[in-house]
Design an enzyme around this catalytic site. Structure first.
Site, PDB file in Angstrom:
ATOM      1  N   ASP A 109      12.172  98.594  92.285  1.00 54.89           N
ATOM      2  CA  ASP A 109      11.086  99.453  91.823  1.00 54.89           C
ATOM      3  C   ASP A 109      10.356  98.689  90.705  1.00 54.89           C
ATOM      4  O   ASP A 109       9.500  97.849  90.983  1.00 54.89           O
ATOM      5  CB  ASP A 109      11.753 100.761  91.356  1.00 54.89           C
ATOM      6  N   GLY A 140      23.599 103.327  94.776  1.00 52.91           N
ATOM      7  CA  GLY A 140      22.651 103.418  95.885  1.00 52.91           C
ATOM      8  C   GLY A 140      22.833 102.408  97.007  1.00 52.91           C
ATOM      9  O   GLY A 140      22.554 102.695  98.161  1.00 52.91           O
ATOM     10  N   GLU A 148      20.910  95.496  97.285  1.00 49.47           N
ATOM     11  CA  GLU A 148      20.366  96.662  96.573  1.00 49.47           C
ATOM     12  C   GLU A 148      19.671  97.614  97.543  1.00 49.47           C
ATOM     13  O   GLU A 148      19.155  97.175  98.574  1.00 49.47           O
ATOM     14  CB  GLU A 148      19.315  96.183  95.566  1.00 49.47           C
ATOM     15  N   ASP A 149      19.620  98.874  97.195  1.00 51.50           N
ATOM     16  CA  ASP A 149      18.871  99.801  98.032  1.00 51.50           C
ATOM     17  C   ASP A 149      17.373  99.681  97.793  1.00 51.50           C
ATOM     18  O   ASP A 149      16.586  99.675  98.734  1.00 51.50           O
ATOM     19  CB  ASP A 149      19.347 101.253  97.830  1.00 51.50           C
ATOM     20  N   ARG A 157      22.168 111.378  99.076  1.00 48.89           N
ATOM     21  CA  ARG A 157      22.610 110.027  99.415  1.00 48.89           C
ATOM     22  C   ARG A 157      23.114 109.940 100.853  1.00 48.89           C
ATOM     23  O   ARG A 157      23.134 108.882 101.457  1.00 48.89           O
ATOM     24  CB  ARG A 157      23.741 109.573  98.477  1.00 48.89           C
ATOM     25  N   PHE A 203       8.535 109.246  95.912  1.00 49.94           N
ATOM     26  CA  PHE A 203       9.921 109.442  95.498  1.00 49.94           C
ATOM     27  C   PHE A 203      10.797 109.571  96.733  1.00 49.94           C
ATOM     28  O   PHE A 203      10.780 110.592  97.417  1.00 49.94           O
ATOM     29  CB  PHE A 203      10.085 110.660  94.592  1.00 49.94           C
TER      30      PHE A 203
HETATM   31  C1  PRP Z   1      18.156 102.592  91.351  1.00 53.66           C
HETATM   32  C2  PRP Z   1      18.307 101.536  92.420  1.00 53.66           C
HETATM   33  C3  PRP Z   1      18.180 100.253  91.648  1.00 53.66           C
HETATM   34  C4  PRP Z   1      17.226 100.621  90.547  1.00 53.66           C
HETATM   35  C5  PRP Z   1      15.876 100.096  90.889  1.00 53.66           C
HETATM   36  O1  PRP Z   1      19.398 102.784  90.773  1.00 53.66           O
HETATM   37  O2  PRP Z   1      19.550 101.618  93.067  1.00 53.66           O
HETATM   38  O3  PRP Z   1      19.406  99.837  91.121  1.00 53.66           O
HETATM   39  O4  PRP Z   1      17.224 102.043  90.442  1.00 53.66           O
HETATM   40  O5  PRP Z   1      14.951 100.392  89.885  1.00 53.66           O
HETATM   41  P1  PRP Z   1      14.178  99.313  89.019  1.00 53.66           P
HETATM   42  O6  PRP Z   1      13.651  98.244  89.931  1.00 53.66           O
HETATM   43  O7  PRP Z   1      13.080 100.137  88.396  1.00 53.66           O
HETATM   44  O8  PRP Z   1      15.116  98.779  87.991  1.00 53.66           O
HETATM   45  P2  PRP Z   1      19.814 104.048  89.909  1.00 53.66           P
HETATM   46  O9  PRP Z   1      19.805 103.670  88.465  1.00 53.66           O
HETATM   47  O10 PRP Z   1      19.044 105.231  90.364  1.00 53.66           O
HETATM   48  O11 PRP Z   1      21.352 104.230  90.208  1.00 53.66           O
HETATM   49  P3  PRP Z   1      22.127 104.583  91.555  1.00 53.66           P
HETATM   50  O12 PRP Z   1      22.002 103.383  92.464  1.00 53.66           O
HETATM   51  O13 PRP Z   1      23.525 104.788  91.090  1.00 53.66           O
HETATM   52  O14 PRP Z   1      21.509 105.830  92.151  1.00 53.66           O
END
Ligand code: PRP
Length: 174
Positions: free
Chosen positions: A98, A39, A94-95, A160, A147
């Site tokens: 959460d 992400g 990071e994107d 994406r 979402f």
């Molecule tokens: C997403 C995002 C963070 C994480 C945040 O990644 O990029 O890494 O979730 O969530 P959290 O704070 O609840 O841990 P994802 O696992 O969807 O992978 P991606 O970046 O490959 O889409």
């Protein structure tokens, strides 16, 4: 889908974040950005181009969501960084933050490699979703618990490529 943040809004915020980041480090020090795949790659690409030449970068890949909108709470390291972090000013890019579980895992892991400093930049933050307290020095936008997709963020690997951040209608993913 409804637009939450459009491309010009994101661009403007990133330019100001980049300036803030650079002003926080001594002018001659190199800043090493570690982008979190997948992400974080779009944010990383725009952030480095808003910064001056004294940046280097690397990528790390983790996974916490198994093609669903819900966090499993489990973080898996899929790809480590290529270069050593010892003695460097490191910023995790990071994107979205959460629950905070992914970043907590990453910060602990990277801190153990003895960087000169370790900070975190996230384009988006959903404070209401936090399960663990985590420090994020640079936040682009704090958002509500919706979402979101686009600008690197996916739903089942789609969206994406959107230039902005949008909110998916619940019937798409529920
Ligand atoms: C997403 C995002 C963070 C994480 C945040 O990644 O990029 O890494 O979730 O969530 P959290 O704070 O609840 O841990 P994802 O696992 O969807 O992978 P991606 O970046 O490959 O889409």
């Amino acid at each position: 889908m409804t637009v939450l943040l459009d491309a010009p809004q994101i661009h403007e915020r990133i330019v100001s974040l980049a300036a803030e980041i650079e002003s926080d480090y001594p002018p001659d020090d190199e800043i090493h950005l570690v982008g979190v795949l997948k992400g974080g790659f779009v944010f990383m690409a725009d952030l480095i181009r808003a910064m001056s030449a004294r940046v280097t970068l690397d990528f790390i890949a983790v996974s916490s969501y198994q093609q669903s909108t819900r966090s499993s709470g489990e973080v898996r390291l899929l790809k480590d960084v290529d270069a050593r972090l010892e003695g460097r000013h490191v910023i995790i890019v990071e994107d979205i933050v959460d629950t905070g579980l992914t970043l907590t895992y990453l910060q602990d892991m990277l801190r153990a490699r003895a960087p000169r400093s370790l900070k975190t930049a996230c384009l988006l933050s959903k404070p209401s979703r936090r399960k663990v307290e985590v420090q994020v020095e640079y936040v682009g936008f704090s958002i509500e618990d919706r979402f979101v997709v686009g600008y690197g963020l996916d739903y089942a690997e789609r969206y994406r490529n959107l230039r902005g951040v949008g909110v998916l209608a619940p019937h798409v993913y529920a």
